[in-house]
Design a protein around this motif. Structure first.
Motif, PDB file in Angstrom:
ATOM      1  N   GLU A 116      -3.525  25.023  13.097  1.00 14.96           N
ATOM      2  CA  GLU A 116      -3.715  24.236  14.322  1.00 14.96           C
ATOM      3  C   GLU A 116      -2.405  23.523  14.651  1.00 14.96           C
ATOM      4  OE1 GLU A 116      -6.460  24.013  16.238  1.00 14.96           O
ATOM      5  OE2 GLU A 116      -7.456  25.514  14.991  1.00 14.96           O
ATOM      6  N   VAL A 117      -1.880  23.788  15.828  1.00 15.67           N
ATOM      7  CA  VAL A 117      -0.611  23.204  16.254  1.00 15.67           C
ATOM      8  C   VAL A 117      -0.887  22.204  17.377  1.00 15.67           C
ATOM      9  CG1 VAL A 117       1.635  23.664  17.322  1.00 15.67           C
ATOM     10  CG2 VAL A 117       0.736  25.213  15.574  1.00 15.67           C
ATOM     11  N   TYR A 118      -0.473  20.952  17.163  1.00 20.27           N
ATOM     12  CA  TYR A 118      -0.714  19.889  18.144  1.00 20.27           C
ATOM     13  C   TYR A 118       0.619  19.412  18.707  1.00 20.27           C
ATOM     14  CZ  TYR A 118      -5.282  19.736  15.824  1.00 20.27           C
ATOM     15  OH  TYR A 118      -6.507  20.069  15.292  1.00 20.27           O
ATOM     16  N   GLY A 119       0.841  19.652  19.986  1.00 17.99           N
ATOM     17  CA  GLY A 119       2.029  19.150  20.654  1.00 17.99           C
ATOM     18  C   GLY A 119       1.770  17.767  21.222  1.00 17.99           C
ATOM     19  N   PHE A 125      -2.062  17.086   7.415  1.00 13.43           N
ATOM     20  CA  PHE A 125      -1.175  17.460   8.513  1.00 13.43           C
ATOM     21  C   PHE A 125       0.292  17.355   8.096  1.00 13.43           C
ATOM     22  CE2 PHE A 125      -5.118  16.097  10.380  1.00 13.43           C
ATOM     23  CZ  PHE A 125      -5.338  16.998  11.405  1.00 13.43           C
ATOM     24  N   LEU A 126       1.086  18.235   8.669  1.00 15.27           N
ATOM     25  CA  LEU A 126       2.529  18.160   8.525  1.00 15.27           C
ATOM     26  C   LEU A 126       3.092  17.680   9.859  1.00 15.27           C
ATOM     27  CD1 LEU A 126       4.798  20.613   6.662  1.00 15.27           C
ATOM     28  CD2 LEU A 126       5.465  19.917   8.944  1.00 15.27           C
ATOM     29  N   MET A 127       4.040  16.754   9.809  1.00 10.44           N
ATOM     30  CA  MET A 127       4.582  16.173  11.036  1.00 10.44           C
ATOM     31  C   MET A 127       6.096  16.247  11.050  1.00 10.44           C
ATOM     32  SD  MET A 127       2.353  12.695  11.518  1.00 10.44           S
ATOM     33  CE  MET A 127       2.167  12.393   9.764  1.00 10.44           C
ATOM     34  N   MET A 128       6.654  16.524  12.250  1.00  7.84           N
ATOM     35  CA  MET A 128       8.097  16.479  12.451  1.00  7.84           C
ATOM     36  C   MET A 128       8.382  16.152  13.910  1.00  7.84           C
ATOM     37  SD  MET A 128       9.709  17.074   9.571  1.00  7.84           S
ATOM     38  CE  MET A 128      11.366  17.630   9.944  1.00  7.84           C
ATOM     39  N   GLY A 129       9.443  15.395  14.146  1.00  7.46           N
ATOM     40  CA  GLY A 129       9.840  15.095  15.518  1.00  7.46           C
ATOM     41  C   GLY A 129      10.793  13.917  15.573  1.00  7.46           C
ATOM     42  N   GLU A 130      11.744  13.973  16.493  1.00  6.76           N
ATOM     43  CA  GLU A 130      12.683  12.866  16.687  1.00  6.76           C
ATOM     44  C   GLU A 130      12.116  11.871  17.692  1.00  6.76           C
ATOM     45  OE1 GLU A 130      17.073  12.031  18.702  1.00  6.76           O
ATOM     46  OE2 GLU A 130      16.534  14.058  18.092  1.00  6.76           O
ATOM     47  N   ASN A 161       1.295  26.637   2.850  1.00  5.36           N
ATOM     48  CA  ASN A 161       0.898  25.558   1.946  1.00  5.36           C
ATOM     49  C   ASN A 161      -0.494  25.006   2.244  1.00  5.36           C
ATOM     50  OD1 ASN A 161       3.289  24.514   0.037  1.00  5.36           O
ATOM     51  ND2 ASN A 161       4.178  25.321   1.931  1.00  5.36           N
ATOM     52  N   GLY A 162      -1.210  25.623   3.153  1.00  5.43           N
ATOM     53  CA  GLY A 162      -2.605  25.276   3.379  1.00  5.43           C
ATOM     54  C   GLY A 162      -2.860  24.029   4.210  1.00  5.43           C
ATOM     55  N   PHE A 163      -1.909  23.633   5.042  1.00 12.32           N
ATOM     56  CA  PHE A 163      -2.140  22.469   5.898  1.00 12.32           C
ATOM     57  C   PHE A 163      -3.117  22.811   7.013  1.00 12.32           C
ATOM     58  CE2 PHE A 163       1.855  21.205   3.940  1.00 12.32           C
ATOM     59  CZ  PHE A 163       1.643  19.848   3.706  1.00 12.32           C
ATOM     60  N   LYS A 164      -3.895  21.822   7.383  1.00 12.05           N
ATOM     61  CA  LYS A 164      -4.871  22.002   8.462  1.00 12.05           C
ATOM     62  C   LYS A 164      -4.186  22.087   9.806  1.00 12.05           C
ATOM     63  CE  LYS A 164      -8.929  19.811  10.565  1.00 12.05           C
ATOM     64  NZ  LYS A 164      -9.845  18.638  10.520  1.00 12.05           N
ATOM     65  N   GLY A 165      -3.133  21.279  10.002  1.00 13.23           N
ATOM     66  CA  GLY A 165      -2.470  21.261  11.299  1.00 13.23           C
ATOM     67  C   GLY A 165      -1.020  20.839  11.200  1.00 13.23           C
ATOM     68  N   MET A 186       0.846  -1.194   0.000  1.00 11.31           N
ATOM     69  CA  MET A 186       0.000   0.000   0.000  1.00 11.31           C
ATOM     70  C   MET A 186       0.881   1.245   0.000  1.00 11.31           C
ATOM     71  SD  MET A 186      -2.863   1.109   2.818  1.00 11.31           S
ATOM     72  CE  MET A 186      -3.716   2.672   2.717  1.00 11.31           C
ATOM     73  N   LEU A 187       0.545   2.204  -0.836  1.00 11.84           N
ATOM     74  CA  LEU A 187       1.310   3.444  -0.967  1.00 11.84           C
ATOM     75  C   LEU A 187       0.578   4.574  -0.257  1.00 11.84           C
ATOM     76  CD1 LEU A 187       3.631   5.106  -2.273  1.00 11.84           C
ATOM     77  CD2 LEU A 187       2.122   5.444  -4.238  1.00 11.84           C
ATOM     78  N   VAL A 188       1.315   5.315   0.595  1.00 15.86           N
ATOM     79  CA  VAL A 188       0.740   6.477   1.275  1.00 15.86           C
ATOM     80  C   VAL A 188       1.693   7.662   1.100  1.00 15.86           C
ATOM     81  CG1 VAL A 188      -0.516   5.109   2.983  1.00 15.86           C
ATOM     82  CG2 VAL A 188       1.798   5.931   3.498  1.00 15.86           C
ATOM     83  N   LYS A 189       1.114   8.849   1.189  1.00 19.03           N
ATOM     84  CA  LYS A 189       1.893  10.074   1.130  1.00 19.03           C
ATOM     85  C   LYS A 189       1.616  10.917   2.373  1.00 19.03           C
ATOM     86  CE  LYS A 189       2.313  10.727  -3.892  1.00 19.03           C
ATOM     87  NZ  LYS A 189       2.107  11.672  -5.012  1.00 19.03           N
ATOM     88  N   LEU A 190       2.669  11.447   2.946  1.00 20.54           N
ATOM     89  CA  LEU A 190       2.541  12.392   4.038  1.00 20.54           C
ATOM     90  C   LEU A 190       3.660  13.420   3.914  1.00 20.54           C
ATOM     91  CD1 LEU A 190       3.708  10.623   7.328  1.00 20.54           C
ATOM     92  CD2 LEU A 190       3.855   9.547   5.107  1.00 20.54           C
ATOM     93  N   PHE A 191       3.691  14.394   4.836  1.00 20.94           N
ATOM     94  CA  PHE A 191       4.531  15.558   4.586  1.00 20.94           C
ATOM     95  C   PHE A 191       5.379  15.938   5.796  1.00 20.94           C
ATOM     96  CE2 PHE A 191       0.812  15.764   1.880  1.00 20.94           C
ATOM     97  CZ  PHE A 191       1.382  15.963   0.628  1.00 20.94           C
ATOM     98  N   GLY A 192       6.607  16.367   5.490  1.00 23.02           N
ATOM     99  CA  GLY A 192       7.530  16.911   6.480  1.00 23.02           C
ATOM    100  C   GLY A 192       8.112  18.198   5.931  1.00 23.02           C
ATOM    101  N   ALA A 193       9.266  18.611   6.458  1.00 25.98           N
ATOM    102  CA  ALA A 193       9.864  19.873   6.017  1.00 25.98           C
ATOM    103  C   ALA A 193      11.369  19.819   6.170  1.00 25.98           C
ATOM    104  CB  ALA A 193       9.292  21.044   6.814  1.00 25.98           C
ATOM    105  N   ALA A 194      12.068  20.552   5.311  1.00 24.10           N
ATOM    106  CA  ALA A 194      13.519  20.733   5.414  1.00 24.10           C
ATOM    107  C   ALA A 194      13.786  22.218   5.580  1.00 24.10           C
ATOM    108  CB  ALA A 194      14.218  20.220   4.157  1.00 24.10           C
ATOM    109  N   VAL A 195      14.634  22.558   6.528  1.00 19.78           N
ATOM    110  CA  VAL A 195      14.962  23.957   6.796  1.00 19.78           C
ATOM    111  C   VAL A 195      16.222  24.327   6.027  1.00 19.78           C
ATOM    112  CG1 VAL A 195      15.585  25.640   8.552  1.00 19.78           C
ATOM    113  CG2 VAL A 195      13.893  23.879   9.069  1.00 19.78           C
ATOM    114  N   GLN A 196      16.108  25.371   5.212  1.00 20.33           N
ATOM    115  CA  GLN A 196      17.244  25.894   4.451  1.00 20.33           C
ATOM    116  C   GLN A 196      17.364  27.378   4.753  1.00 20.33           C
ATOM    117  OE1 GLN A 196      15.930  24.544   0.457  1.00 20.33           O
ATOM    118  NE2 GLN A 196      17.809  23.354   0.431  1.00 20.33           N
ATOM    119  N   GLY A 197      18.499  27.774   5.323  1.00 16.66           N
ATOM    120  CA  GLY A 197      18.613  29.149   5.790  1.00 16.66           C
ATOM    121  C   GLY A 197      17.683  29.342   6.963  1.00 16.66           C
TER     122      GLY A 197
END
Length: 512
Positions: A152-155, A102-107, A130-134, A1-12
């Motif tokens: 919406e920011v979820y900790g 949703f966009l997710m990041m965390g170690e 980019n129009g993410f909900k949370g 099964m193929l899924v897509k989700l999103f993260g981010a890379a910080v440049q500068g």
């Protein structure tokens, strides 16, 4: 099964959207592609442990993960969370119906705890754009990211909370921050105040002028005369942060991982004081994986360089371009990043190796020529970018023992703010010009031209005191600031006279 989700890379100090594609199929291989660095590749072991410790099953299938765009290097361990959730979603253990919102990041730690990350604020700004909900991230970074309105920011504390949220078994409470209130209340009293400085009225006046016009300043005086003491009090007389300045400065500190996790935003101007053994890379930024240097961490604040001649010549020379352009560009073979560097430089130095040249009571023991040789450690082009050069003498006993309190920083700051407001009004419509220190030669002729009497005074001073040619523009800039403090539209002779007194090192006989 193929899924897509999103993260981010910080440049500068900005973030780029990273699409993470995870496909589970028959087989036993684990493949991670898309230019990941070593810490991203090592996520496999952390993810396996975090999933299994929390009672979930790591899929015994072929797992292929692609992180795109593939030409952007993915750095750091903060991709652990989206990779883990993507693997679980691709294997059917997590519902994928709303993953794309949703966009997710965390170690991840081995027990599934989600650890803090760097760059939460720029990532949150990008998520909103980019129009993410949370945005799901470690709870330690939630307040920092929550300053972004409309997102919406979820900790979260643990990966199990994220899994339960996407499976509809648990609701996450968004973190809310009253940005205006926190920003307003955060402007607390400063730890250091000019009321604690005994004597040195002429130096305090010079620092007031420097703060009012955004001028770089150097203080020359013997040990114990109060150079460092007064430099530490400079932020207390600078104009308060605007909200835009606070957000920009917080972004830089967020990228560097130097934000206060108890606060959502920086509310006071930064004061950076690197040791003179600092390397040029640590000063201006860079490295294999570029990070902001001290000059960027001091953006919108003060960079204090104590014992200026002791700094490496390379370190001082690489600062020349940022002092002029208020930005630093870090170039590498495959990419380049820009960091803001709009700082005010405050430097301090002893007048000679022993420290007692021109001391009123102690004799200098340096050999002939040592004073000039010591001063020559600072190049002419760098000295050219320092508008105010003020000599300090030790405070006499009568001033030290005086119990009367001196003028408070708050009173000085009021005059500085009024002068800055005059400058903002003067330079409205001129992009990138906010204070007198940034004026070009053409603008000097427009805004700081002296009258015939002042011009004669300036000519006489340059001839009699043997001032160098480079002092001319600096004197006009500083005199324009003094006029602003005086509430005058015209640069008068008395303003020029005071500005001339702030060019100690330009006098040819100073080191004799």
């Amino acid at each position: 099964m193929l899924v897509k989700l999103f993260g981010a890379a910080v440049q500068g100090i900005d973030a780029t959207l990273i699409t993470i594609e995870v496909n589970c199929s028959r087989g036993i291989r684990f493949m991670l592609v898309g230019l990941p660095d070593t810490s991203v590749k090592e996520s496999h072991e952390r993810i396996v442990s975090a999933i299994e410790v929390n009672g979930l099953k790591f899929p015994r299938q072929q797992i292929v993960i692609n992180m795109s765009p593939a030409d952007i290097r993915k750095e750091g361990s903060a991709y652990d969370l989206p990779l883990a959730v993507g693997i679980l979603a691709a294997s059917g253990a997590v519902s994928s119906s709303v993953l794309g919102d949703f966009l997710m990041m965390g170690e991840l730690s081995l027990d599934g705890t989600i650890l803090p990350l760097k760059g939460a604020l720029p990532i949150a700004l990008m998520a909103k754009k980019n129009g993410f909900k949370g945005f799901i991230l470690p709870i330690a970074n939630a307040r920092e990211a929550a300053v972004v309105d409309g997102l919406e920011v979820y900790g979260v504390n643990n990966i199990s909370e994220v899994v339960a949220f996407f499976n509809g078994k648990q609701k996450l409470q968004p973190t809310k921050v009253d940005l205006q209130r926190e920003f307003r209340e955060g402007r607390a009293a400063f730890e250091f105040d000019f009321s604690e400085v005994k004597g040195q009225e002429n130096v305090k006046r010079a620092l007031e002028v420097a703060a009012a016009g955004g001028h770089n300043v150097i203080m020359i005086g013997p040990p114990g005369s109060g150079k460092s003491m007064m430099a530490k009090r400079m932020p207390s007389i600078l104009p308060p942060f605007s909200l835009e300045e606070a957000l920009e400065t917080t972004k830089i500190h967020s990228v560097a991982g130097k934000t206060d996790l108890c606060r959502s935003i920086m509310t006071s101007r930064p004061f950076r004081s690197p040791h003179h053994t600092i390397s040029d890379v640590a000063m201006v930024g860079g490295g294999s994986y570029p990070q902001p240097g001290e000059i960027s961490l001091a953006h919108n604040g003060v960079l204090f360089l104590d014992e200026l001649p002791e700094f490496s010549r390379n370190v001082l020379e690489v600062m020349r371009q940022p002092l002029e352009d208020r930005r630093i560009t870090i170039s590498r073979a495959k990419f380049s990043v820009d960091y803001p560097a709009g700082f005010m430089m405050v430097a301090a130095m002893n007048p000679c190796p022993c420290g007692y040249h021109n001391h009123p009571t102690k004799e200098c023991v340096c050999p002939p020529g040592a004073v000039q040789k010591y001063l020559n450690r600072i190049s002419g082009p760098l000295l050219d970018r320092i508008d105010i050069q003020i000599e300090i003498v030790p405070v006499p006993f009568e001033k030290i023992s005086d119990v009367k309190s001196a003028e408070q920083s708050a009173d000085i700051c009021k005059r500085v703010v009024k002068a800055r407001e005059r400058q903002l009004h003067r330079f409205r419509g001129r992009e990138g010009i906010f204070c007198n220190a940034q004026m070009s030669g053409r603008m000097l002729h427009e805004y700081a031209s002296p009258d015939p009497t002042g011009l004669n005074l300036l000519r006489a001073a340059m001839e009699r005191l043997n001032l160098s040619a480079r002092a001319y523009d600096r004197i006009l800039k500083v005199s324009r600031t003094i006029a602003d403090l005086d509430g005058s539209d015209q640069v008068k002779p008395l303003h020029l006279a005071e500005a001339i007194n702030y060019r100690n090192l330009d006098r040819e006989n100073w080191a004799l």
